[in-house]
Motif scaffolding. Structure first.
Motif, PDB file in Angstrom:
ATOM      1  N   ASN A 343       4.110  -9.934 -21.624  1.00 40.21           N
ATOM      2  CA  ASN A 343       4.989  -9.983 -20.457  1.00 40.21           C
ATOM      3  C   ASN A 343       5.479  -8.599 -20.057  1.00 40.21           C
ATOM      4  N   LEU A 344       5.781  -7.756 -21.059  1.00 40.63           N
ATOM      5  CA  LEU A 344       6.241  -6.403 -20.740  1.00 40.63           C
ATOM      6  C   LEU A 344       5.151  -5.614 -20.028  1.00 40.63           C
ATOM      7  N   ILE A 345       3.939  -5.670 -20.554  1.00 36.13           N
ATOM      8  CA  ILE A 345       2.837  -4.923 -19.938  1.00 36.13           C
ATOM      9  C   ILE A 345       2.575  -5.423 -18.520  1.00 36.13           C
ATOM     10  N   LYS A 346       2.581  -6.738 -18.354  1.00 37.36           N
ATOM     11  CA  LYS A 346       2.369  -7.296 -17.014  1.00 37.36           C
ATOM     12  C   LYS A 346       3.483  -6.872 -16.061  1.00 37.36           C
ATOM     13  N   PHE A 347       4.723  -6.930 -16.541  1.00 40.06           N
ATOM     14  CA  PHE A 347       5.865  -6.545 -15.712  1.00 40.06           C
ATOM     15  C   PHE A 347       5.770  -5.084 -15.300  1.00 40.06           C
ATOM     16  N   TRP A 348       5.474  -4.218 -16.265  1.00 36.74           N
ATOM     17  CA  TRP A 348       5.368  -2.793 -15.959  1.00 36.74           C
ATOM     18  C   TRP A 348       4.189  -2.513 -15.029  1.00 36.74           C
ATOM     19  N   LYS A 349       3.085  -3.215 -15.261  1.00 39.12           N
ATOM     20  CA  LYS A 349       1.906  -2.982 -14.425  1.00 39.12           C
ATOM     21  C   LYS A 349       2.171  -3.415 -12.982  1.00 39.12           C
ATOM     22  N   ASP A 350       2.737  -4.602 -12.817  1.00 44.21           N
ATOM     23  CA  ASP A 350       3.062  -5.083 -11.467  1.00 44.21           C
ATOM     24  C   ASP A 350       4.054  -4.145 -10.782  1.00 44.21           C
ATOM     25  N   GLU A 351       5.051  -3.721 -11.546  1.00 42.61           N
ATOM     26  CA  GLU A 351       6.072  -2.827 -10.993  1.00 42.61           C
ATOM     27  C   GLU A 351       5.460  -1.489 -10.590  1.00 42.61           C
ATOM     28  N   SER A 352       4.579  -0.960 -11.439  1.00 41.41           N
ATOM     29  CA  SER A 352       3.966   0.339 -11.146  1.00 41.41           C
ATOM     30  C   SER A 352       3.005   0.258  -9.962  1.00 41.41           C
ATOM     31  N   GLU A 353       2.300  -0.861  -9.844  1.00 43.17           N
ATOM     32  CA  GLU A 353       1.413  -1.045  -8.684  1.00 43.17           C
ATOM     33  C   GLU A 353       2.231  -1.120  -7.395  1.00 43.17           C
ATOM     34  N   TRP A 354       3.356  -1.838  -7.461  1.00 43.12           N
ATOM     35  CA  TRP A 354       4.227  -1.927  -6.283  1.00 43.12           C
ATOM     36  C   TRP A 354       4.816  -0.556  -5.955  1.00 43.12           C
ATOM     37  N   THR A 355       5.214   0.188  -6.994  1.00 46.40           N
ATOM     38  CA  THR A 355       5.767   1.531  -6.796  1.00 46.40           C
ATOM     39  C   THR A 355       4.727   2.453  -6.163  1.00 46.40           C
ATOM     40  N   LYS A 356       3.480   2.309  -6.582  1.00 45.74           N
ATOM     41  CA  LYS A 356       2.406   3.127  -6.013  1.00 45.74           C
ATOM     42  C   LYS A 356       2.284   2.891  -4.508  1.00 45.74           C
ATOM     43  N   LYS A 357       2.276   1.636  -4.111  1.00 46.69           N
ATOM     44  CA  LYS A 357       2.176   1.318  -2.681  1.00 46.69           C
ATOM     45  C   LYS A 357       3.389   1.833  -1.917  1.00 46.69           C
ATOM     46  N   LYS A 358       4.548   1.674  -2.521  1.00 47.07           N
ATOM     47  CA  LYS A 358       5.782   2.143  -1.883  1.00 47.07           C
ATOM     48  C   LYS A 358       5.752   3.659  -1.691  1.00 47.07           C
ATOM     49  N   LEU A 359       5.320   4.380  -2.730  1.00 45.37           N
ATOM     50  CA  LEU A 359       5.291   5.840  -2.647  1.00 45.37           C
ATOM     51  C   LEU A 359       4.219   6.320  -1.675  1.00 45.37           C
ATOM     52  N   GLU A 360       3.087   5.634  -1.630  1.00 41.96           N
ATOM     53  CA  GLU A 360       2.048   5.998  -0.656  1.00 41.96           C
ATOM     54  C   GLU A 360       2.594   5.873   0.764  1.00 41.96           C
ATOM     55  N   PHE A 361       3.342   4.817   1.010  1.00 42.56           N
ATOM     56  CA  PHE A 361       3.947   4.628   2.331  1.00 42.56           C
ATOM     57  C   PHE A 361       4.949   5.741   2.630  1.00 42.56           C
ATOM     58  N   LEU A 362       5.794   6.059   1.645  1.00 38.85           N
ATOM     59  CA  LEU A 362       6.828   7.078   1.861  1.00 38.85           C
ATOM     60  C   LEU A 362       6.216   8.464   2.064  1.00 38.85           C
ATOM     61  N   ILE A 363       5.158   8.759   1.308  1.00 44.43           N
ATOM     62  CA  ILE A 363       4.486  10.055   1.461  1.00 44.43           C
ATOM     63  C   ILE A 363       3.846  10.155   2.843  1.00 44.43           C
ATOM     64  N   LYS A 364       3.197   9.083   3.270  1.00 46.34           N
ATOM     65  CA  LYS A 364       2.552   9.070   4.587  1.00 46.34           C
ATOM     66  C   LYS A 364       3.595   9.203   5.691  1.00 46.34           C
ATOM     67  N   ARG A 365       4.703   8.496   5.537  1.00 43.95           N
ATOM     68  CA  ARG A 365       5.750   8.564   6.565  1.00 43.95           C
ATOM     69  C   ARG A 365       6.340   9.964   6.652  1.00 43.95           C
ATOM     70  N   ASN A 366       6.551  10.587   5.489  1.00 47.44           N
ATOM     71  CA  ASN A 366       7.118  11.939   5.481  1.00 47.44           C
ATOM     72  C   ASN A 366       6.168  12.956   6.099  1.00 47.44           C
ATOM     73  N   SER A 367       4.864  12.736   5.886  1.00 52.42           N
ATOM     74  CA  SER A 367       3.887  13.695   6.419  1.00 52.42           C
ATOM     75  C   SER A 367       3.828  13.656   7.941  1.00 52.42           C
ATOM     76  N   ARG A 368       4.268  12.560   8.535  1.00 48.56           N
ATOM     77  CA  ARG A 368       4.257  12.428   9.994  1.00 48.56           C
ATOM     78  C   ARG A 368       5.488  13.039  10.644  1.00 48.56           C
ATOM     79  N   GLN A 369       6.521  13.241   9.833  1.00 53.35           N
ATOM     80  CA  GLN A 369       7.763  13.770  10.394  1.00 53.35           C
ATOM     81  C   GLN A 369       7.630  15.269  10.635  1.00 53.35           C
ATOM     82  N   PRO A 370       8.197  15.752  11.728  1.00 53.45           N
ATOM     83  CA  PRO A 370       8.099  17.184  12.055  1.00 53.45           C
ATOM     84  C   PRO A 370       8.896  18.040  11.071  1.00 53.45           C
TER      85      PRO A 370
END
Length: 370
Positions: A343-370
């Motif tokens: 359960n711990l490994i699954k929880f961490w893996k799911d959380e890290s995958e979600w964090t990856k998507k979140k950070l990809e979005f934030l990085i992309k959004r920041n790159s568009r800002q002047p």
């Protein structure tokens, strides 16, 4: 039904005068404090000092199975907390001696509930170790034997609180394992231990009773409940118990892990990192190998991902999160939280995958800002 059973068992306890391990035969007269001090040393990771004290008891009473039982429990604690499986031979030596002496006592007196308790509890500890070694079928067999013996002790001597600890562990963790494993293991547990019921609540109640009593196992019961509340996502109770344990035992790594886990789940990144780093410091003090708790460096990285994200250092957080995913995808092994490893490994893996998507979005959004 459980309420009726509780009434039957607890009325004799409530109506009787306060008892102690000496009064119900768990230890020879005059030695209770000595045994308690040895247990406290072992709980605080002073294993050999505690075991030396138990050896003193064995030398005075070589025919009493209790000394060998407490010694075996101490070695088991060392194996569980340090992952030192080189101690298995020593554990089985003392566990076997305890069982042989307890069986001799039962031959002489089949109504010797304390001897039966030592037998059942030893079965339980063997089961815990075999579960840790992933020998689940053998662990289940030991749990069946332990349950049978301990339930008989409970029916004969409901005044002995250590029995509640043993049964509480069996009821709770067997119920969890039956739900998680499936197949033949689940069938064995449901057929011979839980009889198809979810006995987690009964297990928690029994552990709580042991913790609130004068049982030798009261500190072990508190530690078990700390883990159980973490597994059940009752984070505030887990935190409360972990704080109490950490305050009492300066060298305890398990409570500090739970405090770090709870802090991380609740988003207190800096606090989580400090608790995890404290475990690293304690391991250095104890002379433990770097490979002991491989999940701790990963937990520190996860806390750092949390902190970097809060500070809007998204690229740095992303790189660290990738390190976490690399570990999680490489057949990781968990030591501290081995009972809930999947359960711990699954929880961490799911959380890290979600964090990856979140950070990809934030990085992309920041790159568009002047």
């Amino acid at each position: 039904m459980w309420i009726l059973i509780s009434i039957v068992f607890f009325i004799p306890i409530l109506s009787a005068p306060p008892a102690s391990p000496e009064s119900y035969g768990m230890v020879e007269d005059g030695w209770e404090e000595h045994i308690r001090q040895s247990i406290l040393k072992i709980a605080d990771l002073e294993f050999e000092d505690g075991l030396t004290m138990l050896d003193e008891y064995i030398k005075v009473y070589p025919g009493n199975p209790g000394g060998y039982f407490y010694y075996a429990v101490g070695v088991q604690e060392k194996i569980q907390k340090l992952g030192d499986f080189s101690e298995l031979k020593r554990f089985y030596k003392y566990a076997g001696k305890c069982q042989r002496l307890a069986n001799k006592r039962l031959v002489k007196n089949p109504k010797d509930s304390v001897a039966r308790l030592f037998l059942g509890a030893t079965d339980g500890y063997i089961g815990l170790l075999e579960a840790r070694r992933r020998n689940i079928l053998r662990a289940s067999k030991n749990a069946v034997e332990a349950k049978s013996r301990l339930e008989r002790v409970l029916s004969e001597r409901p005044d002995i609180p250590d029995t509640y600890f043993g049964l509480g562990m069996i009821y709770y963790f067997s119920s969890r394992k039956a739900q998680e494993e499936g197949g033949i293991i689940s069938w064995v547990i449901k057929r011979f231990i839980t009889h198809g019921k979810d006995m987690r609540r009964e297990g928690i109640e029994m552990l709580d009773h042991a913790m609130e009593s004068d049982a030798f196992s009261k500190d072990y019961a508190k530690s078990a409940l700390m883990w159980i509340y973490l597994y059940e996502h009752d984070y505030e109770r887990a935190k409360t118990m972990a704080i109490e344990i950490a305050d009492e035992f300066d060298r305890d790594t398990l409570a500090r892990w739970v405090l770090g886990r709870v802090a991380l789940v609740q988003g207190r990144c800096g606090e989580a990192k400090q608790w995890f780093k404290k475990i690293v410091e304690l391991n250095i003090t104890l002379g433990a190998p770097d490979t002991l708790y491989l999940e701790v460096p990963v937990a520190i990285i996860k806390a750092e991902v949390c902190a970097r994200t809060r500070d809007k250092q998204f690229r740095a957080a992303y790189a660290l999160n990738e390190e976490t995913l690399e570990w999680l995808n490489d057949d990781p092994k968990v030591t501290l939280e081995y009972q809930d490893e999947k359960n711990l490994i699954k929880f961490w893996k799911d959380e890290s995958e979600w964090t990856k998507k979140k950070l990809e979005f934030l990085i992309k959004r920041n790159s568009r800002q002047p």
